[in-house]
Design a protein around this motif. Structure first.
Motif: not given
Ligand code: MTE
Ligand code: CO
Length: 431
Positions: A414-431
């Motif tokens: 499963i892939q996670t994208w961190w969507i920030k409040s300004n709408g930008e997105a970043e590739n992250v991992e959650v544990s």
């Protein structure tokens, strides 16, 4: 177009009507991102624009069409540090910018071990030899005379998402999940050609193999169980209705539905029926999974169920502000059809069932949508695929528990994208 012509075409409009309704139009346009004071008329509506004021291009401007120039960034891209050179290399499908499920052939990813070769139909030969009644050689014209079928399949390179085993690395779904394409193939069932050569002396098919190789210098030889070859493999002569692109194996490639892309031999030149696997380079030192203890897992052929949100994603930030947001993505499984895709906005704590655009098709891509009302909150966006065998796409933690972190191939986490409040997105991992 002059006023008279507009009138003739029923396009004559009272300009004052526009001006009167300017406030409402302005409000709508502002919602769509146009910077204009409320009540001001929108010249895109009230003024005749240059494209409506003369001739467009004629029908012979582009005998074979290319995408309009405004879409010129929707192209394959590569990661320069990933491979030694661009000949023995890989590029990635711009899945972030596509919709539907069929990958346009022009932007579909490519992987060549020794470069893409140019092979004319007239020079094409396909040999079937080994444990058959009668070895045969087919020309391209011969192949065209066998009954054909049409099938849609995804092709995923075993190395797709390979750079992500140790942690989130590349910022873009094109690079993290873009070694995939999904096309409609027209071709001859491999079974038909094998039966033409005759399998009457073969005995038990369960311990027999076919060794398939291409006409390029790498040959990319692979052993495939005869059972699979007789089941659903296709000798494809067209993709998405047209000739294969040179880079996809023109004039003939093998389709091995649901199985790792490396087995889909391009520029297919020989199929040998054998009583054992050849143990070629491509199926031993490559495309093998190294486990946590350093041992290797032999032959992972099937591509397990996987999905990813393609938008929003790092290359597709939210630019329209708060309100309705369409979340969309792709799902596929080498074991069968996609039956359900769940989407999480909170890193996997809770899930919503997404909408499949169409019922899932075995070994082909599915498109999913989830429409939400986004109020600018941060999201940890994930998707999770289910297939008709009951298999559910694992988290990275679950996958690593079994496979460790030494692997390159077969990462379907499963892939996670961190969507920030300004709408930008970043590739992250959650544990
Ligand atoms: N077949 C030949 N003959 N030569 C190759 O280099 N690459 C393989 C496979 N078949 C290859 C080949 C690999 S690793 C993959 S992932 C797919 O083709 C890629 O297919 P595509 O270039 O159509 O995307
Ligand atoms: Co590959």
């Amino acid at each position: 177009m002059d006023e008279k012509e507009r009138e003739n075409r029923g396009l004559a409009l009272d300009r004052r009507t526009f001006l009167r309704s300017g406030a409402a139009v302005g409000a709508l346009a502002a919602g769509a991102g146009a910077a204009r004071a409320e009540g001001e008329p929108d010249p895109l509506i009230t003024e005749v624009q240059y494209w409506a004021n003369g001739w467009g291009d004629g029908v012979d401007a582009s005998p074979y069409g290319l995408p309009i120039e405004f879409e010129s960034d929707v192209i394959r891209r590569n990661v320069p540090w990933l491979t030694a050179d661009v000949i023995s290399s890989i590029n990635f499908t711009p899945i972030h910018a596509l919709d539907g499920t069929i990958t346009p052939t022009g932007c579909a990813f490519e992987r060549h071990h020794s470069g893409a070769i140019e092979l004319k139909k007239e020079d094409y030969r396909l040999m079937i030899n080994g444990l058959v009644d009668q070895p045969l050689v087919f020309t391209y014209e011969d192949l065209e005379r066998f009954p054909r079928v049409n099938r849609t399949f995804f092709l995923e390179c075993a190395a797709n998402s390979g750079m992500e085993w140790a942690g989130a690395q590349l910022n873009g779904v094109q690079f993290t999940q873009g070694m995939i394409h999904n096309m409609q193939y027209s071709g001859i069932p491999l079974r038909t050609l094998l039966e033409e050569a005759g399998l009457s002396n073969i005995g038990d098919i369960k311990d027999k193999w076919v060794y398939v190789e291409g006409a390029d210098a790498s040959s990319n030889g692979r052993s495939i169980p005869l059972e699979k070859a007789l089941d659903d493999c296709l000798v494809a002569i067209k993709a998405n209705g047209e000739a294969l692109r040179k880079e996809h194996g023109y004039p003939v490639r093998l389709c091995v539905p649901g199985w790792e892309g490396n087995m889909w031999v391009k520029w297919l030149r020989r199929i040998e029926v054998t009583d054992q696997p050849v143990q070629s380079r491509e199926e031993t030192s490559k495309y093998t999974d190294t486990l946590a203890d350093g041992t290797s897992r032999k032959w992972t052929w099937v591509m397990d169920a996987k999905s990813v949100v393609t938008s929003p994603s790092p290359q597709m930030p939210i630019t329209h502000g708060k309100g309705p947001l369409v979340i969309t993505g792709l799902a596929w499984s080498g074991r069968g059809a996609i039956t359900q895709v769940d989407v999480s906005l909170d890193g996997g704590k809770s899930w919503k069932v997404a909408r499949l655009a169409e019922p899932g098709v075995a070994m082909a891509m599915s498109r999913f949508y989830l429409e939400i009302d986004w109020q600018g909150e941060e999201m940890f966006l994930q998707s999770r695929a289910h297939d008709d065998t009951g298999y559910v796409q694992p988290t990275k933690t679950q996958l690593r528990a079994i496979r460790g972190e030494n692997s390159v191939y077969h990462n379907n986490a499963i892939q996670t994208w961190w969507i920030k409040s300004n709408g930008e997105a970043e590739n992250v991992e959650v544990s």
